[in-house]
Design a protein around this motif. Structure first.
Motif, PDB file in Angstrom:
ATOM      1  N   VAL A 104       0.390  -0.990   0.424  1.00 29.48           N
ATOM      2  CA  VAL A 104       0.362   0.244  -0.231  1.00 29.48           C
ATOM      3  C   VAL A 104       0.550   1.160   0.350  1.00 29.48           C
ATOM      4  CG1 VAL A 104      -2.123   1.147   1.495  1.00 29.48           C
ATOM      5  CG2 VAL A 104      -2.000  -1.253   1.089  1.00 29.48           C
ATOM      6  N   SER A 105       0.222   2.023  -0.982  1.00 31.03           N
ATOM      7  CA  SER A 105       1.146   3.490  -1.044  1.00 31.03           C
ATOM      8  C   SER A 105       0.326   4.666  -0.901  1.00 31.03           C
ATOM      9  CB  SER A 105       2.459   3.388  -2.388  1.00 31.03           C
ATOM     10  OG  SER A 105       1.723   3.091  -3.652  1.00 31.03           O
ATOM     11  N   SER A 106       1.475   5.931  -1.460  1.00 31.83           N
ATOM     12  CA  SER A 106       0.555   6.757  -1.289  1.00 31.83           C
ATOM     13  C   SER A 106       0.743   7.403  -2.614  1.00 31.83           C
ATOM     14  CB  SER A 106      -0.157   7.685  -0.050  1.00 31.83           C
ATOM     15  OG  SER A 106       1.509   8.254   0.174  1.00 31.83           O
ATOM     16  N   PHE A 107      -0.314   8.650  -2.781  1.00 28.99           N
ATOM     17  CA  PHE A 107       0.100  10.230  -3.753  1.00 28.99           C
ATOM     18  C   PHE A 107      -0.575  10.885  -3.402  1.00 28.99           C
ATOM     19  CE2 PHE A 107      -3.618   7.879  -5.512  1.00 28.99           C
ATOM     20  CZ  PHE A 107      -4.429   9.031  -6.058  1.00 28.99           C
ATOM     21  N   PHE A 108       0.463  12.067  -3.932  1.00 29.55           N
ATOM     22  CA  PHE A 108      -0.552  13.482  -3.438  1.00 29.55           C
ATOM     23  C   PHE A 108      -0.511  14.579  -4.654  1.00 29.55           C
ATOM     24  CE2 PHE A 108       1.334  13.406   0.822  1.00 29.55           C
ATOM     25  CZ  PHE A 108      -0.032  14.459   1.353  1.00 29.55           C
ATOM     26  N   ILE A 109      -2.004  14.847  -5.030  1.00 29.13           N
ATOM     27  CA  ILE A 109      -1.744  15.957  -6.131  1.00 29.13           C
ATOM     28  C   ILE A 109      -1.068  16.856  -6.382  1.00 29.13           C
ATOM     29  CG2 ILE A 109      -3.061  16.333  -8.305  1.00 29.13           C
ATOM     30  CD1 ILE A 109      -4.933  14.098  -7.785  1.00 29.13           C
ATOM     31  N   MET A 110      -0.621  17.346  -5.829  1.00 27.07           N
ATOM     32  CA  MET A 110       0.373  18.803  -6.600  1.00 27.07           C
ATOM     33  C   MET A 110      -0.595  19.820  -7.366  1.00 27.07           C
ATOM     34  SD  MET A 110       1.462  17.963  -3.809  1.00 27.07           S
ATOM     35  CE  MET A 110       2.468  19.389  -3.386  1.00 27.07           C
ATOM     36  N   GLU A 164       9.486  -2.898  -4.032  1.00 24.55           N
ATOM     37  CA  GLU A 164       8.082  -2.350  -3.643  1.00 24.55           C
ATOM     38  C   GLU A 164       8.467  -0.597  -4.313  1.00 24.55           C
ATOM     39  OE1 GLU A 164       7.886  -3.163   0.986  1.00 24.55           O
ATOM     40  OE2 GLU A 164       8.986  -2.249   0.239  1.00 24.55           O
ATOM     41  N   LEU A 165       9.478   0.169  -4.383  1.00 25.33           N
ATOM     42  CA  LEU A 165       9.625   0.821  -5.496  1.00 25.33           C
ATOM     43  C   LEU A 165       9.247   1.221  -6.888  1.00 25.33           C
ATOM     44  CD1 LEU A 165      10.355   3.634  -4.838  1.00 25.33           C
ATOM     45  CD2 LEU A 165      12.836   3.357  -5.804  1.00 25.33           C
ATOM     46  N   ALA A 166       9.201  -1.050  -7.220  1.00 32.67           N
ATOM     47  CA  ALA A 166       8.546  -0.277  -9.069  1.00 32.67           C
ATOM     48  C   ALA A 166       7.120  -0.534  -8.820  1.00 32.67           C
ATOM     49  CB  ALA A 166       8.923  -1.327  -9.457  1.00 32.67           C
ATOM     50  N   GLU A 167       6.284  -1.279  -7.742  1.00 28.63           N
ATOM     51  CA  GLU A 167       5.190  -1.238  -7.557  1.00 28.63           C
ATOM     52  C   GLU A 167       4.637   0.283  -7.634  1.00 28.63           C
ATOM     53  OE1 GLU A 167       2.053  -3.766  -5.174  1.00 28.63           O
ATOM     54  OE2 GLU A 167       2.970  -5.024  -5.800  1.00 28.63           O
ATOM     55  N   ILE A 168       5.187   0.790  -6.627  1.00 28.25           N
ATOM     56  CA  ILE A 168       4.632   2.198  -6.472  1.00 28.25           C
ATOM     57  C   ILE A 168       4.557   3.036  -7.343  1.00 28.25           C
ATOM     58  CG2 ILE A 168       5.091   4.794  -5.021  1.00 28.25           C
ATOM     59  CD1 ILE A 168       6.250   2.558  -3.076  1.00 28.25           C
ATOM     60  N   PHE A 213       3.039  12.662  -7.263  1.00 29.60           N
ATOM     61  CA  PHE A 213       3.993  12.958  -6.206  1.00 29.60           C
ATOM     62  C   PHE A 213       3.822  11.255  -5.218  1.00 29.60           C
ATOM     63  CE2 PHE A 213       6.312  17.480  -5.293  1.00 29.60           C
ATOM     64  CZ  PHE A 213       5.839  17.521  -6.614  1.00 29.60           C
ATOM     65  N   ALA A 214       5.114  10.447  -5.173  1.00 25.69           N
ATOM     66  CA  ALA A 214       4.547   9.399  -4.621  1.00 25.69           C
ATOM     67  C   ALA A 214       6.309   8.708  -3.837  1.00 25.69           C
ATOM     68  CB  ALA A 214       4.062   8.128  -5.318  1.00 25.69           C
ATOM     69  N   ASP A 215       5.907   7.619  -3.163  1.00 33.04           N
ATOM     70  CA  ASP A 215       5.077   7.651  -1.982  1.00 33.04           C
ATOM     71  C   ASP A 215       5.684   9.120  -0.918  1.00 33.04           C
ATOM     72  OD1 ASP A 215       3.672   6.680  -0.127  1.00 33.04           O
ATOM     73  OD2 ASP A 215       4.554   5.103   0.102  1.00 33.04           O
ATOM     74  N   CYS A 216       4.658   9.841  -0.349  1.00 30.97           N
ATOM     75  CA  CYS A 216       5.211  10.857   1.056  1.00 30.97           C
ATOM     76  C   CYS A 216       4.697  10.389   2.096  1.00 30.97           C
ATOM     77  CB  CYS A 216       4.729  11.816   0.140  1.00 30.97           C
ATOM     78  SG  CYS A 216       4.958  12.827  -1.777  1.00 30.97           S
ATOM     79  N   ALA A 217       4.214   9.337   2.697  1.00 30.90           N
ATOM     80  CA  ALA A 217       3.346   8.914   3.467  1.00 30.90           C
ATOM     81  C   ALA A 217       3.224   8.106   4.164  1.00 30.90           C
ATOM     82  CB  ALA A 217       1.180   9.541   3.582  1.00 30.90           C
ATOM     83  N   VAL A 218       3.253   6.820   3.195  1.00 25.85           N
ATOM     84  CA  VAL A 218       3.024   5.581   4.446  1.00 25.85           C
ATOM     85  C   VAL A 218       4.702   5.012   4.010  1.00 25.85           C
ATOM     86  CG1 VAL A 218       2.708   3.412   3.676  1.00 25.85           C
ATOM     87  CG2 VAL A 218       1.437   5.339   2.634  1.00 25.85           C
ATOM     88  N   ASN A 219       6.031   4.134   3.092  1.00 20.02           N
ATOM     89  CA  ASN A 219       6.271   4.018   3.258  1.00 20.02           C
ATOM     90  C   ASN A 219       7.312   3.965   3.195  1.00 20.02           C
ATOM     91  OD1 ASN A 219       5.303   1.068   2.294  1.00 20.02           O
ATOM     92  ND2 ASN A 219       4.196   2.655   0.481  1.00 20.02           N
ATOM     93  N   PRO A 220       8.491   4.152   4.457  1.00 21.06           N
ATOM     94  CA  PRO A 220       9.487   4.830   4.683  1.00 21.06           C
ATOM     95  C   PRO A 220      10.993   4.866   3.789  1.00 21.06           C
ATOM     96  CG  PRO A 220       8.616   4.038   6.745  1.00 21.06           C
ATOM     97  CD  PRO A 220       7.615   3.415   5.740  1.00 21.06           C
ATOM     98  N   ASN A 221      10.768   3.336   4.042  1.00 20.63           N
ATOM     99  CA  ASN A 221      12.137   3.233   2.744  1.00 20.63           C
ATOM    100  C   ASN A 221      11.821   1.611   1.980  1.00 20.63           C
ATOM    101  OD1 ASN A 221      14.588   3.158   1.861  1.00 20.63           O
ATOM    102  ND2 ASN A 221      15.729   1.303   3.243  1.00 20.63           N
ATOM    103  N   PRO A 222      11.096   2.281   0.988  1.00 20.87           N
ATOM    104  CA  PRO A 222      11.039   0.911  -0.152  1.00 20.87           C
ATOM    105  C   PRO A 222      11.661  -0.121  -0.907  1.00 20.87           C
ATOM    106  CG  PRO A 222       9.873   2.682  -0.981  1.00 20.87           C
ATOM    107  CD  PRO A 222      10.808   2.736   0.380  1.00 20.87           C
ATOM    108  N   ASP A 223      11.611  -1.639  -0.742  1.00 22.02           N
ATOM    109  CA  ASP A 223      12.806  -1.738  -1.579  1.00 22.02           C
ATOM    110  C   ASP A 223      12.790  -1.819  -2.955  1.00 22.02           C
ATOM    111  OD1 ASP A 223      11.131  -3.532  -2.046  1.00 22.02           O
ATOM    112  OD2 ASP A 223      11.674  -5.216  -0.497  1.00 22.02           O
ATOM    113  N   TYR A 224      13.922  -2.323  -3.976  1.00 20.64           N
ATOM    114  CA  TYR A 224      13.427  -1.616  -5.281  1.00 20.64           C
ATOM    115  C   TYR A 224      12.023  -2.346  -5.585  1.00 20.64           C
ATOM    116  CZ  TYR A 224      15.008  -6.766  -6.631  1.00 20.64           C
ATOM    117  OH  TYR A 224      15.124  -7.782  -7.240  1.00 20.64           O
TER     118      TYR A 224
END
Length: 335
Positions: A149-155, A183-187, A170-181
Motif C-alpha cells: 500500500v502506498s500513497s500519492f499527492f496531486i500537486m 516495492e518502489l517499482a510497484e509504487i 508525487f509518490a510515496d509521501c506518506a506510507v513507506n519509509p524505505n521501500p525496496d526496489y
C-alpha cells in the motif's frame, strides 16, 4: 484547477457514501456540511450523536440531512463485531477483543466499508497515517495482485509550466519509509495507473535520485536503477525512466544536457521519490514555497478506497480527498 473541476463533476454524477470516522472533529463537521451542500458525496459522520450536534450548533452549520452513527447505538455493531472476529481470529483476536476494537470509530468505519455499508472512508484530521493503515490492512486488505500500500499527492502548482500544466503526482509521501526496489517499482506503476485512470493524463514517470543516468554511484542510487528496470519490464506500456535528478526530470533545458535520450526527462508529470523522507519533504517544500495545492495523501493498493489526511488539513482539503475517494470508488481504481 481544471482537474479538480472534472473530479467534482465525476463525484456529482454518481453519489457515493463516504464515512468520516472523526465525526466529532470541527473541520470534519464543516467539511461534511459543505460536501452535502455541493452534493459531491453522501457523508456519514461517526461519533457521539449529541457531541456532534452540539459542535455543529457552535459552528453554526446545518447537518440535519447528514447521517450520524454512534457505534454504541448502532444496530450493526454486533454484526461488525462478529465479522471482525471471523476476519482476525486466526491472528489471536478473541470475541472480547473484537467487542472493544470495533467500537473504535476508525475500525467501525472500516467495517462499514468492508461490509458495503459505505463506499469509502477518509480519516487523518486528528489521527496518524498508522492509525488508518492498521484497520485498513487488517480489514480491507490489499487489492488482488498488490503487495504494498502506498500513497500519492496531486500537486497543483499555480502559474507553472512543469508537469501537466502545473499538475504533478508525487509518490510515496506518506506510507513507506524505505521501500525496496521491488516495492518502489510497484509504487511507480500504481501511481502511473492512477494518473491515467483517475487524473486522465498520460503518465510520464520519473524515478528520482541524486544521480542522473549514472552520474553517481551509491547503494541508494542502485535501488532506483533496479526499480526502474523492473517497472519497465513489468509494464512496457508505460513511460518510466530513471534514475533522474529532479531538474533533469522536469526542466527540458537541463534534460537535454543530462539525459538527451530519455523519453521522460524534462517532461515528467509523475515523480517517484526513493524514500518517505525525500517524498514528504519534497511535497511540503512545493506546497509552501510554490503556494501549491496538495491534494492527498491518497492511498493506493487497498481493495477498497480508504484515504488519509494530514493533521494540518483544512476543510477544503477534507472535501477534496472525499471527492477523490468517491471517484476511486466509482472507477474501482484503488491501485
Amino acid at each position: 484547477m481544471e482537474l479538480l473541476n472534472k473530479l467534482y463533476e465525476l463525484a456529482k454524477s454518481n453519489i457515493k457514501k463516504i464515512v468520516l470516522p472523526e465525526g466529532e472533529e470541527e473541520r470534519t463537521i464543516l467539511a461534511a456540511s459543505k460536501i452535502k451542500d455541493i452534493n459531491v458525496a453522501h457523508p456519514i459522520l461517526i461519533g457521539n450523536y449529541e457531541a456532534i450536534l452540539n459542535k455543529a450548533k457552535k459552528l453554526n452549520v446545518n447537518i440535519d440531512e447528514i447521517d450520524i452513527i454512534d457505534p454504541e447505538k448502532s444496530d450493526k455493531l454486533q454484526y461488525y463485531i462478529e465479522k471482525f472476529y471471523e476476519l482476525r481470529k486466526n491472528k489471536g483476536v478473541t470475541i472480547e477483543k473484537a467487542k472493544s476494537i470495533v467500537r473504535d470509530p476508525l475500525y467501525f468505519g472500516t467495517m462499514m466499508v468492508k461490509c458495503n455499508d459505505a463506499d469509502g472512508m477518509v480519516s487523518g484530521a486528528i489521527h496518524t497515517t498508522g492509525d488508518l493503515l492498521r484497520p485498513g490492512l487488517q480489514v480491507i486488505k490489499t487489492l488482488k495482485g498488490a503487495s504494498v500500500v502506498s500513497s500519492f499527492f496531486i500537486m497543483m502548482v499555480p502559474n507553472s509550466c512543469y508537469g501537466e500544466e502545473g499538475m504533478l503526482l508525487f509518490a510515496d509521501c506518506a506510507v513507506n519509509p524505505n521501500p525496496d526496489y521491488k516495492e518502489l517499482a510497484e509504487i511507480a506503476i500504481a501511481t502511473a495507473d492512477t494518473a491515467r485512470n483517475v487524473c486522465k493524463i498520460e503518465p510520464k514517470v520519473a524515478m528520482l535520485s541524486f544521480s542522473t543516468m549514472g552520474s553517481a554511484d551509491h547503494e541508494t542510487v542502485e535501488k532506483v536503477r533496479m526499480a526502474t528496470e523492473l517497472a519497465k519490464n513489468m509494464r512496457p506500456d508505460l513511460l518510466i525512466d530513471g534514475e533522474l535528478q529532479l531538474d533533469s526530470a522536469i526542466v527540458q533545458k537541463v534534460a537535454k544536457q543530462k539525459a538527451p535520450n530519455s523519453s521522460v526527462a524534462g517532461r515528467a508529470n509523475v515523480l517517484i521519490f526513493p524514500d518517505l523522507q525525500s517524498g514528504n519533504i519534497g511535497y511540503k517544500l512545493v506546497q509552501r514555497f510554490a503556494n501549491a495545492e496538495a491534494i492527498g495523501p491518497i492511498c493506493q493498493g487497498f481493495a477498497k478506497p480508504i484515504n488519509d489526511l494530514s493533521r494540518g488539513c483544512s476543510v477544503e482539503d477534507i472535501v477534496n480527498v472525499v471527492v477523490l475517494t468517491s471517484v476511486q470508488s466509482q472507477s474501482k481504481i484503488t491501485l
